[in-house]
Design an enzyme around this catalytic site. Structure first.
Site, PDB file in Angstrom:
ATOM      1  CD  GLU A 145     -17.986 -18.413-117.174  1.00 28.72           C
ATOM      2  OE1 GLU A 145     -17.634 -17.689-116.223  1.00 28.72           O
ATOM      3  OE2 GLU A 145     -18.620 -19.464-117.038  1.00 28.72           O
ATOM      4  NE  ARG A 146     -18.100 -21.750-120.913  1.00 23.56           N
ATOM      5  CZ  ARG A 146     -17.434 -22.886-120.731  1.00 23.56           C
ATOM      6  NH1 ARG A 146     -16.475 -23.243-121.554  1.00 23.56           N
ATOM      7  NH2 ARG A 146     -17.727 -23.665-119.712  1.00 23.56           N
ATOM      8  CG  ASN A 192     -20.613 -17.834-113.526  1.00 21.72           C
ATOM      9  OD1 ASN A 192     -21.590 -18.316-112.960  1.00 21.72           O
ATOM     10  ND2 ASN A 192     -20.143 -18.319-114.655  1.00 21.72           N
ATOM     11  CE  LYS A 269     -24.471 -19.654-113.184  1.00 22.40           C
ATOM     12  NZ  LYS A 269     -23.389 -19.955-114.154  1.00 22.40           N
ATOM     13  CD  GLU A 273     -23.557 -23.882-114.751  1.00 26.50           C
ATOM     14  OE1 GLU A 273     -23.016 -22.789-114.940  1.00 26.50           O
ATOM     15  OE2 GLU A 273     -23.707 -24.733-115.640  1.00 26.50           O
ATOM     16  NE  ARG A 306     -28.249 -16.162-116.853  1.00 32.28           N
ATOM     17  CZ  ARG A 306     -27.396 -17.167-116.972  1.00 32.28           C
ATOM     18  NH1 ARG A 306     -26.866 -17.731-115.902  1.00 32.28           N
ATOM     19  NH2 ARG A 306     -27.074 -17.641-118.153  1.00 32.28           N
ATOM     20  CG  ASP A 346     -25.720 -24.336-121.228  1.00 33.03           C
ATOM     21  OD1 ASP A 346     -25.990 -23.179-121.581  1.00 33.03           O
ATOM     22  OD2 ASP A 346     -24.667 -24.637-120.625  1.00 33.03           O
ATOM     23  CD  GLU A 374     -20.734 -22.290-123.328  1.00 33.08           C
ATOM     24  OE1 GLU A 374     -21.506 -21.344-123.087  1.00 33.08           O
ATOM     25  OE2 GLU A 374     -20.480 -23.177-122.488  1.00 33.08           O
ATOM     26  CG  HIS A 511     -24.179 -30.875-123.132  1.00 31.85           C
ATOM     27  ND1 HIS A 511     -22.803 -30.736-123.069  1.00 31.85           N
ATOM     28  CD2 HIS A 511     -24.693 -29.941-122.294  1.00 31.85           C
ATOM     29  CE1 HIS A 511     -22.516 -29.755-122.229  1.00 31.85           C
ATOM     30  NE2 HIS A 511     -23.636 -29.244-121.763  1.00 31.85           N
ATOM     31  CD1 TRP A 534     -22.825 -30.806-115.598  1.00 35.82           C
ATOM     32  CD2 TRP A 534     -21.104 -30.652-114.193  1.00 35.82           C
ATOM     33  NE1 TRP A 534     -23.074 -29.738-114.765  1.00 35.82           N
ATOM     34  CE2 TRP A 534     -22.022 -29.615-113.881  1.00 35.82           C
ATOM     35  CE3 TRP A 534     -19.945 -30.749-113.423  1.00 35.82           C
ATOM     36  CZ2 TRP A 534     -21.827 -28.697-112.859  1.00 35.82           C
ATOM     37  CZ3 TRP A 534     -19.735 -29.821-112.404  1.00 35.82           C
ATOM     38  CH2 TRP A 534     -20.669 -28.813-112.122  1.00 35.82           C
TER      39      TRP A 534
END
Ligand code: GCU
Length: 694
Positions: A145-146, A192, A269, A273, A306, A346, A374, A511, A534
């Protein structure tokens, strides 16, 4: 006969060329990172004991010694109260430490000094943090991821769990690189987390990895899914207060420690999310974290819990982690550390520090940095993150008076805490050069160095890294090397983060990426069915009346989460640093900036400056060509070209989009946009990866 001989000669010459060429190729793909030195003279190493770790230390000295020929170096285990667990005393001929890992770190320090030409005095060196960890966001199927440097070095799929020699070789190289900069822990999988991580088959592979990392002083940690007892344990609930659930975790911990006796602990986590957590069962973050902490306590394990939590409520996203965690300050067990991202949103190109740092006085708090880029051009843009981290670590929280920097609030200098830690989300993958971009290796290096010593300057780190990574193998005049390579390239690295902020999100913007790829610009991006928090307009709030997120007392009042004098300073237009202006304030387009320009003009200048900076980086790099091997030179050159193009797109996309509201011209002395907004928006529409900008 003659022809035969000629052919033979030709063949030999070809073979020699081929050999040189292939050695050259192998040597210069970047795989050797900053660990390129080989011994230039012999050394005698005295070490009274043998162990896997001490043997590595002895070998490293022999392989890399560049000091006085024939010198005797003593490695000595001592009991010295002034040394923290991994600390050491260093002189040119002796390293003393309380632990074997301390000896190993001393050896790497001594070798680094020899290679960079830094003097060695009699010194006592202790690390800033006890735990200096990489967080790998690696999935069991091998994707990351990322991640922008290929597939995972740890996982190749659930049906591919057998450990090969190639795996072991790579893990050992990885461990060595980490140890050389003082990193002493790895979380092997994505936050995740798949519940399957804790199945016995997968744990076997984790054990194999841990066995390779251990001699290099690296402890293994795992990210765990809170619902594991339900998903893989077949229980009806994962309620942390349920006795069966507790037992499930006790049994799992027992199993893990039987495989990995020095297992470090869990990273969690939860309720973030969409990940499960204690709140799904009417319990709190403290209930969840403490249950796991109790399970790990007998083995000396820890829980890194977290704080990256936020909901689609009316509350400003930047305030939510603080609101959620502050009420629990003091309620966490001693072996729980709250892991907090550097900024309140973030990993944006620039954020103020999260107000949780220093505010939680009775709970250990650790910073989470992101090494993988990222939101900073991924593995295409050259961005040296050390300056951003330095800015963050040296930010004054004022929580315990002036000088309560984030660094001091987290490393145990101010608050009495059993564990101190720092984590970085890794940028490592299977790419030959590990990180995708040769200069992204500098971010891995810088993370390790800052985790070891959070007071180091970025200039020092860049200097070391360049000398170690690009040490010329040919003979050059040292003056030329310094003037044409070292100094300008170092300057480029030190400016690179600010340049990126300029062409992406200057003056506190944040963002405003398109879609979920977090790469290109998308200030317009707001599909009707997405959560508002978002989408970029939520963050930039641009309209005819101006731009920026009002976080003053008139707005979301996020400023109130900071300690005075910061609340006042950030909330007041006269004293708020311009770098954070639009993070905290919504201002009219003609607002008068310190430079005398309007806000709109200032924005245009920053975007343009960013583009010019990257063009300058291209010149610096091209000029340095003769000091760099062809392979790495052209790889970096190509990436800089793309970065330059992207910087121009960022500038044009943002200025042309915002201009619809400002209705003001781009100052005439600046270069005009070369892209049309419609074309850039169309390009974004064609991007395959669609999804929320979380
Ligand atoms: C970001 C990132 C996610 C990641 C999340 C996290 O939102 O885009 O991929 O899972 O951070 O840190 O948990």
């Amino acid at each position: 006969m003659l022809t035969n001989k000629n052919n033979q000669v030709k063949h030999t010459v070809f073979c020699i060329f081929f050999l040189i060429f292939s050695i050259g190729l192998k040597a210069e793909d970047g795989h050797r990172l900053w660990l390129r030195a080989s011994a230039t003279s012999p050394v005698i190493v005295q070490c009274a004991r043998h162990s896997a770790t001490l043997d590595i230390a002895v070998n490293e000295l022999k392989k890399g010694w560049q000091g006085r020929p024939g010198e005797t170096v003593i490695l000595k285990l001592v009991k010295d109260k002034q040394l923290k667990n991994d600390g050491f005393r260093l002189s040119a001929t002796e390293i003393q430490a309380n632990s074997e890992t301390g000896i190993l770190y001393g050896v790497y320090e001594l070798l680094r000094r020899q290679q960079t030409g830094e003097p060695v005095r009699n010194e006592l060196i202790n690390p800033s943090y006890n735990l200096r960890l990489l967080n790998h966001w690696d999935n069991l199927n091998g994707t990351i991821e990322r991640g922008y440097a290929g597939y995972s070095i740890f996982w190749h799929g659930e049906d591919s769990l057998a450990v090969s020699d190639r795996d072991k070789k790579l893990w050992a190289e990885y461990a060595r690189a980490n140890a050389s900069v003082g990193i002493n822990g790895s979380v092997l999988n994505n936050v995740n987390a798949s519940p399957k991580m804790l199945t016995s088959e997968i744990l076997q592979r984790a054990k194999a990895i841990a066995d390779v990392l251990r001699p290099y002083g690296i402890k293994t940690f795992l990210a765990v899914n809170f619902a594991s007892p339900q998903v893989i344990g077949g229980l009806e609930t994962a309620d942390p207060l349920d006795p069966e659930v507790k037992k499930w975790w006790y049994d799992k911990a027992k199993e893990i420690y039987s495989l990995i006796p020095d297992f470090g602990g869990f990273l969690v986590k939860a309720n973030s999310e969409g990940q499960p957590g204690p709140q799904n069962f009417g319990r709190t973050h403290a209930d969840g974290a403490n249950m796991m902490a109790d399970v790990l306590l007998p083995y000396g394990g820890i829980v890194m819990w977290r704080a990256f939590v936020y909901d689609p409520s009316d509350e400003d996203r930047a305030k939510q982690a603080y609101n959620e965690f502050m009420p629990f300050d003091g309620q966490f067990r001693e072996n729980v550390i709250i892991q907090v991202k550097n900024g309140p949103i973030d990993f944006q190109p620039r954020e103020p520090f999260s107000p949780l740092f220093g505010a939680m006085k009775h709970t250990a708090v650790m910073p989470e940095l992101q090494i993988t880029q990222e939101y900073l051009g991924q593995s295409t843009h050259l961005v040296f993150l050390s300056t951003m981290w330095e800015e963050f670590l040296q930010s004054d929280t004022w929580q315990e008076g002036e000088g309560s920097t984030v660094a001091r609030c987290t490393d145990g200098s101010i608050f009495d805490q059993k564990y101190s830690a720092i984590a970085g989300v890794a940028n490592i993958g299977l790419d030959a050069n590990w990180c995708g971009h040769h200069f992204a290796q500098a971010n891995w290096y810088a993370f390790g160095r800052l985790a070891w010593d959070n007071s180091l300057s970025s200039a020092q780190i860049a200097d070391e890294w360049l000398k170690l990574t690009f040490k010329p193998e040919k003979q050059f005049s040292p003056i030329d090397w310094n003037l044409i390579f070292l100094l300008p390239v170092k300057q480029m690295m030190l400016e690179s983060h600010e340049a990126t902020v300029n062409y992406m999100m200057p003056l506190g913007l944040h963002h405003i990426f398109a879609a979920n790829h977090h790469y290109g610009p998308g200030p317009w991006w707001a599909p009707k069915d997405w959560r508002k928090d978002w989408t970029p307009p939520y963050y930039h709030q641009a309209g005819d009346d101006g731009i920026g997120f009002d976080r003053t007392a008139n707005g979301s009042n996020a400023v109130s989460q900071y300690h005075e004098p910061l609340t006042t300073q950030l909330g007041n237009l006269q004293t708020c640093p311009e770098a954070y202006l639009l993070w905290f304030h919504h201002l009219p387009w003609d607002y008068n900036m310190k430079s005398g320009r309007t806000l709109w003009d200032e924005l245009c200048y920053h975007y343009d400056e960013g583009v010019q900076q990257v063009r300058q980086f291209q010149k610096i790099w091209d000029k340095a060509e003769r000091f760099v091997d062809a392979e790495r030179f052209s790889a970096v050159q190509k990436k800089l070209r793309e970065q330059s193009l992207n910087a121009g797109e960022w500038k044009d996309a943002c200025l042309l989009y915002f201009q619809q509201f400002s209705k003001m011209p781009v100052p005439y002395e600046l270069e005009r946009p070369v892209n049309n907004l419609e074309t850039l928006m169309e390009k974004d529409r064609r991007m395959l990866h669609r999804g929320p900008t979380n």
